[in-house]
Design a protein around this motif. Structure first.
Motif, mmCIF file in Angstrom:
data_model
loop_
_atom_site.group_PDB
_atom_site.id
_atom_site.type_symbol
_atom_site.label_atom_id
_atom_site.label_comp_id
_atom_site.label_asym_id
_atom_site.label_seq_id
_atom_site.Cartn_x
_atom_site.Cartn_y
_atom_site.Cartn_z
ATOM 1 N N PHE B 222 0.420 -0.859 0.094
ATOM 2 C CA PHE B 222 -0.008 -0.358 -0.462
ATOM 3 C C PHE B 222 0.666 1.171 -0.150
ATOM 4 C CE2 PHE B 222 -3.286 3.003 0.968
ATOM 5 C CZ PHE B 222 -3.573 3.446 1.884
ATOM 6 N N LEU B 238 -5.350 -1.258 -3.133
ATOM 7 C CA LEU B 238 -5.428 -0.551 -2.279
ATOM 8 C C LEU B 238 -4.994 1.273 -2.558
ATOM 9 C CD1 LEU B 238 -6.831 -2.843 0.647
ATOM 10 C CD2 LEU B 238 -8.615 -1.733 -0.312
ATOM 11 N N LYS B 242 -6.785 4.305 -3.405
ATOM 12 C CA LYS B 242 -7.406 5.074 -2.548
ATOM 13 C C LYS B 242 -6.962 6.370 -2.849
ATOM 14 C CE LYS B 242 -3.171 7.120 -0.385
ATOM 15 N NZ LYS B 242 -2.179 8.146 -0.213
ATOM 16 N N ASP B 243 -5.719 6.100 -4.314
ATOM 17 C CA ASP B 243 -6.014 7.070 -4.945
ATOM 18 C C ASP B 243 -7.406 7.662 -6.209
ATOM 19 O OD1 ASP B 243 -2.785 6.510 -6.453
ATOM 20 O OD2 ASP B 243 -3.324 7.839 -4.712
ATOM 21 N N ILE B 245 -10.555 7.673 -4.699
ATOM 22 C CA ILE B 245 -11.326 6.767 -3.529
ATOM 23 C C ILE B 245 -12.721 7.236 -4.054
ATOM 24 C CG2 ILE B 245 -10.892 8.608 -1.723
ATOM 25 C CD1 ILE B 245 -10.926 6.352 -0.075
ATOM 26 N N GLU B 246 -12.824 8.944 -4.358
ATOM 27 C CA GLU B 246 -14.293 9.500 -4.765
ATOM 28 C C GLU B 246 -15.386 8.675 -5.507
ATOM 29 O OE1 GLU B 246 -14.545 13.583 -3.948
ATOM 30 O OE2 GLU B 246 -12.610 13.665 -2.913
ATOM 31 N N TYR B 247 -14.639 7.528 -6.342
ATOM 32 C CA TYR B 247 -15.203 7.706 -7.210
ATOM 33 C C TYR B 247 -14.960 6.487 -7.817
ATOM 34 C CZ TYR B 247 -11.012 9.200 -9.475
ATOM 35 O OH TYR B 247 -9.857 9.236 -9.883
ATOM 36 N N VAL B 253 -12.779 -1.277 -1.842
ATOM 37 C CA VAL B 253 -13.473 -2.039 -0.445
ATOM 38 C C VAL B 253 -12.974 -3.428 -0.729
ATOM 39 C CG1 VAL B 253 -15.401 -2.891 0.099
ATOM 40 C CG2 VAL B 253 -15.678 -1.014 -0.288
ATOM 41 N N GLY B 256 -9.910 -4.768 0.724
ATOM 42 C CA GLY B 256 -9.158 -4.672 1.717
ATOM 43 C C GLY B 256 -10.289 -5.525 2.647
ATOM 44 N N LEU B 257 -11.962 -5.780 1.879
ATOM 45 C CA LEU B 257 -12.546 -7.324 2.843
ATOM 46 C C LEU B 257 -11.479 -8.189 2.402
ATOM 47 C CD1 LEU B 257 -15.083 -6.173 3.870
ATOM 48 C CD2 LEU B 257 -16.268 -6.791 1.504
ATOM 49 N N ILE B 259 -8.663 -9.049 2.258
ATOM 50 C CA ILE B 259 -7.379 -8.993 3.476
ATOM 51 C C ILE B 259 -7.720 -8.906 4.799
ATOM 52 C CG2 ILE B 259 -5.731 -7.631 4.538
ATOM 53 C CD1 ILE B 259 -4.922 -5.845 2.399
ATOM 54 N N LEU B 260 -9.096 -8.819 5.164
ATOM 55 C CA LEU B 260 -9.436 -9.097 6.410
ATOM 56 C C LEU B 260 -10.221 -9.931 6.325
ATOM 57 C CD1 LEU B 260 -11.528 -7.985 8.967
ATOM 58 C CD2 LEU B 260 -13.014 -7.073 7.766
#
Lengths: 324, 284, 373
Positions: B222, B238, B242-243, B245-247, B253, B256-257, B259-260
């Motif tokens: 990351f 990811l 992040k770069d 992220i808004e659209y 998601v 990250g999911l 990995i979780l």
């Protein structure tokens, strides 16, 4: 007690020597050697200026002499000058960044203390209840979630969608023009998300630990005795059980220093906080070797301090050591 | 005690009865399958650039959407699973082998070997792990092998301490004395008698270690100092997330999911093994 | 060269170590006030500026390490002006809300990105190979993918629209067929089982280097990788951190090919980049380009002030470069600044928008921050 502490302090010395050895070896592992990157970036650096730098840093002397010099310089926190364009002494750059990193980490330790412990205690006392089960799930999720991911999600939620909290820096543009109270509030708002996320991992661990500790303690004889004496449940829990379960807390907090420092690299970078973690990240990205070594060593010192505190806490907790 | 079949069966039974651990195991198995048979799960080439379809949300053609170069996110995540698992296993493998060696030697021989080795462990533990990893990678170069090696070389200390503690207690047991009486040499005792009994805690440590290694690798990727694009890794997807992220929420998601869920699986399994192997917890 | 304050510096034997490095004093429109490292630099308007005191009383430059955070800051009012990335320009700033509060600008940037070949490499020595790669590269895909359409093809080392730019040089449209034909002419006729061309038992595989942490370059490399795979060339991508990149690879000429960029200076003299005398280690002609005609033309261009003569020389240089393709010239991006709408007096020009910064102002009713006197 005093004997224990002084013995502990003495043990720190070989550790300090060890730290210096490891860092010395690492520095010489760098491609181009300790001065490589600094001069090669600069097209104006001639062969003579590089030779001069070599002599200045004593790189033309035998290895053990160099190590001796490094040891001396490490003791005085002289890590040389940063390779970045401003060329300032490394220790100066670290010094101006440390306060904010320490502030955030201390605050998050406080958060852990205030939240994790009650959660852990309540989970233990009400073992198997809904609360216990939910908090267990939350704890396990907390262990597994990548904190940088959580940071991004929080940033979007609180910063952009809801606009409640600022999402970068430690003060607003017009910070200077606020009154004292305003300044504190401004700083506070900026620190909410970083502190929350920095403490998040520790929260899970601490509440889990508190819970299992409480469970152990509750099963003990003296608790049964207290109950048999007819003392109200609350007194049993708070006065007897909890006090003994809490004693190792300082130990845990002290031991969490290295993880908090490591985490600060991520948070400070994401939230653009001018702390030591962000400085470290920038140093790594630009291969600013003196800076990297400086922060690594200081990080080791802080960890050592944390360990010392942890041991002192442990000594305070264990009456056998306290007496001795 | 070693080699007694009853213990093994008991252990397995307890483990399987633990539903959470079983769930964790299922998740792990699932991701193993995904990385072993990528073709089954993703039909696109993870590196196929498709400028026309940049940043498309999840659809029938691209169930997890596309990234900023039009590459299929599902395919990249499937291949990223492989990377994450590979890093996790090799790194933990290195850490476990190293930790085992140090712990066994230290616990068994004691004396100055123990003193020196344990001081060395203390020394290594003085450095914040993440700082150490970043520094070493700064000195070398971010490549998958370097990352695996560095995570492994900075993570063996816990295992060493664990193994040492187990060895110390096992050393005094009757079966060791019996083996010695039979003329067994040190090496034989260590490897045939002591080692197998340390397996349970090592397994726990290794399982939890894989979880940690996956988290570390994804954090490094990351930040840009882990697996380098265009090789996919959950962490570096990811970064793109992040770069954008808004659209392009799907880029943030899903990895990250993943990995979780994976890390959770390993944690649950590890805890399950610990509970199943600990005789004190019988009947809990 | 900047004007330095002698009266303040003459007491220091080494001016690079003087305190003025952290507290500069100069002749510009703004006066240095403070520098909080890693956080911000503050400037106040100087009443002594020769063009008159600027209207905007205070300028704060904030240090924000990444584009995404910078953009969030812009929207929440922490930042008034920044350069947008293409995705931000195209996707995140089109809402009515945004357009009410901000003005976007667009002008051709003074720089270009290229794929450079080490000309001493046994395969890249061949002009046809370089030209084949130029045909294989899909420049439109690059512009659409990397810049989201906000840029134009580069055909040489000059900025389109400037006087030295020659619009009539040989172009290399995306043509995989032509690329394969040229490669075949150069001896690359066999194809291995993996689709990669072979010659004398060797696979056509090479590594392109670029600097780490630059998303545009990483994307450019990924797209080119696919373009070249289509014609049978396997290009591996390696990103190296900047300092090591320059130090270990560029300066020592240890590379097959690189993806890099140049800034285009206002004066068209590019002696340092193209002259054969500048190919030594650490010098800027890192690909090793040596062409006697270009050498002569570079000397001619430098040697006169006559614009017409210079133009002829530089036009001819561009023709030769287009033919020889020591670089595959990729694209010239657009610069994309965005400014909060309360700032008036901005006049976009090819040189950008900040050239007349001293004339920018904020009408009284819209002022947000006031500097306490």
């Amino acid at each position: 007690m005093l004997r224990y502490i002084s013995r502990r302090l003495l043990l720190t010395i070989p550790l300090l020597v060890g730290i210096s050895l490891v860092s010395f070896l690492m520095m010489h592992m760098a491609p181009g050697g300790p001065i490589g990157a600094g001069t090669d970036l600069n097209p104006k650096a001639t062969a003579e200026s590089r030779a001069r730098l070599k002599a200045y840093y004593g790189l033309d002397r035998p290895l053990h002499v160099q190590y001796g010099r490094w040891l001396g310089r490490m003791a005085t926190l002289d890590f040389g000058d940063s390779f970045s364009p401003d060329g300032r002494p490394v220790v100066e750059k670290i010094r101006e960044r440390i306060p904010i990193t320490l502030t955030i980490n201390v605050l998050s330790m406080g958060l852990i203390f205030l939240v994790a412990i009650p959660v852990g205690v309540y989970s233990a006392v009400r073992k198997g209840s809904l609360f216990d089960r939910i908090s267990t799930v939350a704890v396990f999720t907390g262990f597994a979630i990548p904190t940088f991911w959580l940071a991004l999600l929080m940033m979007i939620l609180f910063g952009v969608k809801l606009g409640w909290l600022p999402i970068s820096g430690i003060s607003s543009l017009d910070h200077e023009s606020l009154g004292t109270l305003g300044k504190i509030a401004d700083r506070g708002r900026h620190l909410v998300l970083p502190v929350l996320l920095a403490g998040f991992g520790g929260l899970a661990g601490m509440s889990r630990y508190t819970r299992s500790n409480m469970l152990e303690v509750i099963r003990q004889d003296y608790v049964a005795t207290a109950r048999a004496k007819g003392l109200p449940e609350r007194t049993v829990v708070f006065r007897h059980a909890m006090r003994n379960a809490l004693l190792p807390v300082i130990t845990i907090l002290g031991l969490s220093v290295p993880d908090l420092l490591g985490g600060s690299v991520i948070f400070e970078t994401i939230f653009a906080i001018p702390g030591m973690g962000q400085l470290f990240y920038q140093g790594v990205m630009s291969r600013d070797y003196p800076l990297i070594m400086g922060i690594l060593t200081i990080g080791a010192f802080l960890t050592l301090l944390g360990n010392l505190l942890a041991d002192v806490g442990y000594a305070l907790a264990d009456p056998r050591i306290r007496q001795g | 005690m070693s080699g007694s079949p009853g213990i093994g069966r008991d252990f397995a039974r307890r483990l399987l009865r633990n539903r959470l651990a079983a769930a964790g195991g299922a998740v792990i198995l699932f991701f193993f399958l995904v990385s072993a048979l990528p073709g089954l799960f993703a039909s696109h080439d993870p590196n196929r650039i498709d400028i026309v379809n940049i940043l498309r949300p999840p659809s029938a053609a691209h169930p997890l959407g596309t990234d900023d170069l039009g590459r299929d996110v599902l395919a990249r995540m499937v291949h990223g699973a492989r990377v994450s698992l590979k890093v996790g296993f090799v790194a933990v493998g290195i850490a476990t082998v190293l930790g085992l060696l140090v712990g066994l030697l230290s616990g068994f021989y004691g004396g100055w070997a123990d003193a020196v080795l344990m001081r060395f462990v203390d020394m290594m533990l003085c450095f914040p792990t993440f700082f150490l990893i970043l520094s070493v990678i700064a000195f070398l170069e971010p490549s998958i092998w370097n990352i695996m090696a560095v995570i492994g070389l900075t993570g063996w200390m816990g295992v060493a301490r664990l193994v040492r503690a187990e060895t110390l207690s096992l050393k005094e047991r009757d079966f060791v004395a019996a083996a010695r009486a039979q003329g067994a040499g040190d090496a034989r005792i260590i490897f045939r008698h002591v080692l197998p009994n340390t397996l349970a805690p090592i397994l726990v440590a290794a399982t939890l270690g894989v979880a940690g290694a996956i988290l570390t690798e994804s954090a490094l990727s990351f930040l840009g100092i882990g697996v380098q694009p265009p090789t996919p890794s959950w962490g570096n997807i990811l970064t793109t997330g992040k770069d954008n992220i808004e659209y392009a929420w799907w880029l943030s998601v899903f990895p990250g999911l993943a990995i979780l869920v994976t890390v959770l699986g390993y944690n649950l399994l590890g805890e399950g093994i610990r509970d199943a192997a600990d005789p004190r917890l019988k009947g809990r | 060269m900047h004007v330095l304050p002698k009266h303040l510096l003459e007491q220091y034997s080494d001016i690079s170590k003087s305190p003025l490095n952290k507290k500069p004093v100069g002749t510009g429109p703004y006066r240095f006030i403070e520098w909080k490292t890693g956080e911000k630099v503050v400037f106040d308007a100087s009443p002594d500026y020769f063009e008159g005191k600027p209207y905007i009383a205070r300028v704060i430059t904030r240090v924000i390490p990444d584009q995404a955070t910078m953009f969030l800051e812009l929207k929440t009012g922490g930042v008034d002006i920044m350069t947008l990335t293409p995705p931000q320009y195209v996707r995140q700033t089109e809402t009515a809300d945004f357009r009410k509060s901000f003005n976007k600008y667009k002008y051709t940037a003074s720089g270009y990105t290229y794929l450079g070949f080490r000309l001493s490499h046994p395969w890249f020595r061949e002009k046809r190979v370089r030209q084949a790669i130029a045909h294989a590269a899909d420049k439109k895909a690059l512009i659409d993918g990397v810049l989201l359409g906000l840029g134009q093809e580069a055909t040489g080392p000059y900025k389109p629209g400037t006087w030295a730019h020659n619009p009539n040089v040989r172009k290399y449209p995306h043509d995989p067929e032509r690329a394969r034909a040229l490669l075949a002419e150069a001896g690359w006729k066999e194809k291995g089982k993996d689709g990669i061309l072979k010659k004398d038992g060797q696979r056509f595989e090479f590594t392109v280097l670029t600097n780490a942490g630059n998303e545009a370059r990483a994307k450019t490399a990924a797209i080119l990788q696919q373009n070249l795979a289509e014609v049978g060339i396997a290009m591996k991508i390696r990103t190296v951190e900047w300092a090591a990149f320059i130090n270990e690879f560029i300066d020592k000429r240890k590379f097959d090919a690189v993806i890099l960029g140049w800034n285009i200076t206002p004066d068209p003299d590019q002696f340092d980049i193209w002259h054969s005398s500048k190919t030594g280690p650490k010098e800027l002609n890192h690909v090793g380009f040596a062409n006697t005609d270009v050498d002569r033309l570079l000397d001619e261009g430098r040697g006169t002030f006559d614009l017409e003569k210079r133009k002829k020389a530089y036009f001819r240089i561009q023709e030769i470069l287009a033919e020889e393709q020591p670089y595959v010239f990729l694209f010239v991006p657009e610069a994309l600044p965005v400014v909060h709408h309360r700032f008036r007096g901005i006049v976009p020009a090819p040189a950008g928008i900040t050239y007349n910064f001293v004339k920018w102002y904020v009408p009284e009713a819209l002022r947000k921050h006031q500097v306490q006197p």
